[in-house]
Enzyme design. Structure first.
Site, PDB file in Angstrom:
ATOM      1  N   ASP A 184      -1.646   0.671  15.155  1.00  0.00           N
ATOM      2  CA  ASP A 184      -0.555  -0.425  14.809  1.00  0.00           C
ATOM      3  C   ASP A 184      -0.166  -1.169  15.958  1.00  0.00           C
ATOM      4  O   ASP A 184       0.485  -2.129  16.175  1.00  0.00           O
ATOM      5  CB  ASP A 184       0.478   0.102  14.034  1.00  0.00           C
ATOM      6  CG  ASP A 184       0.112   0.611  12.763  1.00  0.00           C
ATOM      7  OD1 ASP A 184      -0.908  -0.108  12.333  1.00  0.00           O
ATOM      8  OD2 ASP A 184       1.123   1.009  11.974  1.00  0.00           O
ATOM      9  N   ASP A 191      -1.812  -4.440   3.571  1.00  0.00           N
ATOM     10  CA  ASP A 191      -2.739  -5.245   4.429  1.00  0.00           C
ATOM     11  C   ASP A 191      -3.995  -5.206   4.263  1.00  0.00           C
ATOM     12  O   ASP A 191      -4.856  -4.249   3.975  1.00  0.00           O
ATOM     13  CB  ASP A 191      -2.578  -4.493   5.727  1.00  0.00           C
ATOM     14  CG  ASP A 191      -0.953  -4.804   6.446  1.00  0.00           C
ATOM     15  OD1 ASP A 191      -0.275  -5.769   5.975  1.00  0.00           O
ATOM     16  OD2 ASP A 191      -0.518  -4.156   7.260  1.00  0.00           O
ATOM     17  N   ARG A 222       0.900  -1.295   0.152  1.00  0.00           N
ATOM     18  CA  ARG A 222      -0.130  -0.042  -0.087  1.00  0.00           C
ATOM     19  C   ARG A 222       1.034   1.245  -0.010  1.00  0.00           C
ATOM     20  O   ARG A 222       0.490   2.488  -0.510  1.00  0.00           O
ATOM     21  CB  ARG A 222      -0.957  -0.017   1.180  1.00  0.00           C
ATOM     22  CG  ARG A 222      -1.632   1.311   1.534  1.00  0.00           C
ATOM     23  CD  ARG A 222      -2.922   1.443   1.911  1.00  0.00           C
ATOM     24  NE  ARG A 222      -3.341   2.713   2.033  1.00  0.00           N
ATOM     25  CZ  ARG A 222      -4.411   3.242   1.501  1.00  0.00           C
ATOM     26  NH1 ARG A 222      -5.242   2.390   0.766  1.00  0.00           N
ATOM     27  NH2 ARG A 222      -4.708   4.359   1.814  1.00  0.00           N
TER      28      ARG A 222
HETATM   29  C1  UD1 Z   1      -0.546   4.421   7.570  1.00  0.00           C
HETATM   30  C2  UD1 Z   1       0.438   3.493   7.898  1.00  0.00           C
HETATM   31  C3  UD1 Z   1      -0.434   2.306   8.821  1.00  0.00           C
HETATM   32  C4  UD1 Z   1      -1.274   2.770  10.286  1.00  0.00           C
HETATM   33  C5  UD1 Z   1      -2.224   4.066   9.690  1.00  0.00           C
HETATM   34  C6  UD1 Z   1      -2.873   4.802  10.832  1.00  0.00           C
HETATM   35  C7  UD1 Z   1       1.871   3.367   6.310  1.00  0.00           C
HETATM   36  C8  UD1 Z   1       2.456   2.541   5.191  1.00  0.00           C
HETATM   37  N1  UD1 Z   1       0.843   2.799   6.865  1.00  0.00           N
HETATM   38  O1  UD1 Z   1      -1.490   3.908   6.967  1.00  0.00           O
HETATM   39  O2  UD1 Z   1       0.448   1.310   9.450  1.00  0.00           O
HETATM   40  O3  UD1 Z   1      -2.131   1.952  10.649  1.00  0.00           O
HETATM   41  O4  UD1 Z   1      -1.346   4.978   8.759  1.00  0.00           O
HETATM   42  O5  UD1 Z   1      -1.857   5.313  11.637  1.00  0.00           O
HETATM   43  O6  UD1 Z   1       2.405   4.306   6.919  1.00  0.00           O
HETATM   44  N2  UD1 Z   1      -8.931   6.910   4.799  1.00  0.00           N
HETATM   45  C9  UD1 Z   1      -9.947   7.278   3.932  1.00  0.00           C
HETATM   46  N3  UD1 Z   1      -9.554   7.925   2.577  1.00  0.00           N
HETATM   47  C10 UD1 Z   1      -8.401   8.478   2.333  1.00  0.00           C
HETATM   48  C11 UD1 Z   1      -7.417   7.972   3.318  1.00  0.00           C
HETATM   49  C12 UD1 Z   1      -7.660   7.326   4.438  1.00  0.00           C
HETATM   50  O7  UD1 Z   1     -11.089   6.676   4.108  1.00  0.00           O
HETATM   51  O8  UD1 Z   1      -8.440   8.991   1.355  1.00  0.00           O
HETATM   52  C13 UD1 Z   1      -9.197   6.016   5.855  1.00  0.00           C
HETATM   53  C14 UD1 Z   1      -8.371   4.648   5.838  1.00  0.00           C
HETATM   54  O9  UD1 Z   1      -9.364   3.905   4.971  1.00  0.00           O
HETATM   55  C15 UD1 Z   1      -8.548   4.373   7.411  1.00  0.00           C
HETATM   56  C16 UD1 Z   1      -8.143   5.578   7.862  1.00  0.00           C
HETATM   57  O10 UD1 Z   1      -8.615   6.690   7.068  1.00  0.00           O
HETATM   58  O11 UD1 Z   1      -9.726   3.780   7.764  1.00  0.00           O
HETATM   59  C17 UD1 Z   1      -6.525   5.711   8.041  1.00  0.00           C
HETATM   60  O12 UD1 Z   1      -5.823   6.080   7.015  1.00  0.00           O
HETATM   61  P1  UD1 Z   1      -4.416   6.484   7.017  1.00  0.00           P
HETATM   62  O13 UD1 Z   1      -4.210   7.625   7.953  1.00  0.00           O
HETATM   63  O14 UD1 Z   1      -4.425   7.238   5.402  1.00  0.00           O
HETATM   64  O15 UD1 Z   1      -3.488   5.265   7.057  1.00  0.00           O
HETATM   65  P2  UD1 Z   1      -2.386   5.022   5.986  1.00  0.00           P
HETATM   66  O16 UD1 Z   1      -1.540   5.859   5.450  1.00  0.00           O
HETATM   67  O17 UD1 Z   1      -3.465   4.067   5.071  1.00  0.00           O
END
Ligand code: UD1
Length: 425
Positions: A308, A118, A94
């Site tokens: 996490d 994941d 991702r």
């Molecule tokens: C990153 C981390 C992950 C951690 C998470 C939250 C990496 C590679 N991964 O994931 O290990 O668990 O931060 O601390 O750095 N969302 C939306 N729309 C968007 C973006 C996000 O709906 O455009 C939602 C996601 O589905 C999720 C939530 O927001 O439910 C958190 O996502 P985000 O903070 O963006 O996490 P990641 O960057 O994917």
């Protein structure tokens, strides 16, 4: 296929050294795309995701070398880079989405396959897309690729409000904003230490960023960035996993090269569970001399309790005295691993975002399967205290986040081995 075979019931004691954060290193590597020339990043963990990101950067035209002994990656970025991130790499990780912002900023366009990674929830990209559109880009979804095109004069700075402080969306907009025309403001930005790390590297590259570490980040676009040298922030999630390992096994672990402030809330929960936590030079120490008390957890964006670390704390609660409510606010599918934990005898009931964990005096070893990186870590921790033998399957997930996990565990006194197995799945 490989498994971890664990004989439970051994107290852990000794010290471990934390390497750079996976979730930062991968983004720092992507950020290197923003400047032509050689960027050097230190403290990059020797994990598969780093290999995948290196390959992704190569296909974009960069020369990338990684030295696992020094944990250093060197990225030579050419004047002109490609703009397509292929499905075969992106689906495996991702974090590949981190190239989106730099590609649009540098080349004016990006074709990035919709990511995999994941299996812990829907993980949308709507905030990444809405932010880029507000900066003037057109974004379409074509044949499984996100196709982004900036105006011919480049992205335009603007005010972006995030519905939720998404780590990924904040990173995309940060890296898009540093080379945009004018001022970009990200409101309700994520404040994770990994975001601060990227900001610090971008500033060294010549970016003009204010409000680093706050929820209001202001970026004044510059016309060009220069390559740099940077050391990744230590992995707070790995540090937190070792902290729980000390508490759950009633042991004592010195966790070197880590910043306890980055997991202050998790450490506070361990103290509430009965552990002693103290600072040491360049890190902290956790010790525990009794059965832990159950502790309630609510996951939230930083500085809230890190999602996490949620599975590791469910494992702790599973053998604690009393019962605890764990609320997961970020990834709905993160409780999938509870099914596996119950194979060890854990008593956990889930309902939507909530898991009620009733602590038991004993868990009993069994075969279980890791469903993602952190779930895998949680299962290993539970296996360390379960009576008899636990085999953890699908450990390729764990390998994505923990370098030489079983070797470090063995040094601390655990009985654990990595073995080949014949799986029919
Ligand atoms: C990153 C981390 C992950 C951690 C998470 C939250 C990496 C590679 N991964 O994931 O290990 O668990 O931060 O601390 O750095 N969302 C939306 N729309 C968007 C973006 C996000 O709906 O455009 C939602 C996601 O589905 C999720 C939530 O927001 O439910 C958190 O996502 P985000 O903070 O963006 O996490 P990641 O960057 O994917």
């Amino acid at each position: 296929m490989e498994v971890f075979r664990i004989q439970g019931g051994h107290r852990l004691s000794g010290e471990v050294r934390i390497t750079g954060a996976k979730n930062s290193s991968l983004k720092l590597m992507a950020a290197a795309l923003l400047a032509s020339g050689k960027t050097t990043i230190h403290s990059v963990p020797n994990i598969l995701d780093v290999t995948i990101m290196a390959e992704l950067l190569r296909r974009l035209g960069c020369a990338v070398s990684y030295d696992p002994a020094n944990e250093t990656v060197e990225i030579e970025v050419p004047e002109t880079i490609e703009h397509r991130a292929d499905y075969d790499l992106v689906r495996r990780m991702r974090a590949s989405i981190a190239v989106l912002g730099p590609l649009v900023a540098r080349t004016g366009s990006a074709d990035v396959a919709l990511p995999g990674g994941d299996a812990i929830g829907s993980r949308g990209l709507d905030m990444h897309i809405a932010g880029l559109e507000r900066m003037g880009a057109s974004v379409t979804n074509e044949h499984g690729y996100l196709v982004v095109q900036a105006p011919s004069t480049g992205l335009v700075g603007t005010q972006v409000y995030l519905d939720f402080p998404s780590v990924g969306a904040t990173e995309t907009l940060l890296m898009a904003g540093v080379l945009a025309v004018g001022k970009t403001v990200i409101d309700n930005a994520a404040r994770e230490p990994e975001i601060v790390d990227i900001c610090e590297m971008l500033i060294k590259m010549g970016a003009d960023i204010e409000g680093v570490g706050t929820s209001l980040i202001t970026i004044n676009g510059v016309s060009e960035l220069t390559p740099t040298e940077h050391t990744t922030v230590p992995d707070r999630i790995v540090a937190g996993t070792w902290a729980v390992a000390a508490a759950i096994t009633q042991g004592q672990i010195k966790i070197q090269n880590s910043n306890p402030e980055h997991i202050a809330l998790a450490l506070d929960k361990l103290v509430a569970a009965g552990a002693n936590v103290s600072d040491i030079e360049n890190g902290f120490q956790v010790s525990m001399d009794k059965r832990p008390k159950a502790v309630d957890i609510i996951t939230l964006p930083y500085p809230g309790f890190a999602t996490d670390l949620q599975p590791q704390f469910i494992a702790l609660n599973a053998i604690a005295e009393g019962q605890a409510m764990v609320t997961e606010n970020l990834f709905e599918a993160r409780f999938r691993f509870v099914q596996e934990l119950s194979r060890l005898g854990a008593e956990v009931r889930t309902d939507g975002h909530h898991a009620l964990v009733k602590g038991r005096a004993h868990l009993s070893g069994a075969p279980v399967e890791a469903t993602d990186i952190r779930a895998g870590a949680g299962l290993v921790l539970a296996g360390l205290v379960a009576e008899g033998e636990t085999t953890v399957h699908a450990i390729e997930h764990i390998d994505r986040g923990y370098v030489s996990f079983e070797k470090d565990l063995t040094k601390l006194g655990a009985i654990i081995s990595r073995e080949k197995t014949q799986d029919f799945s």
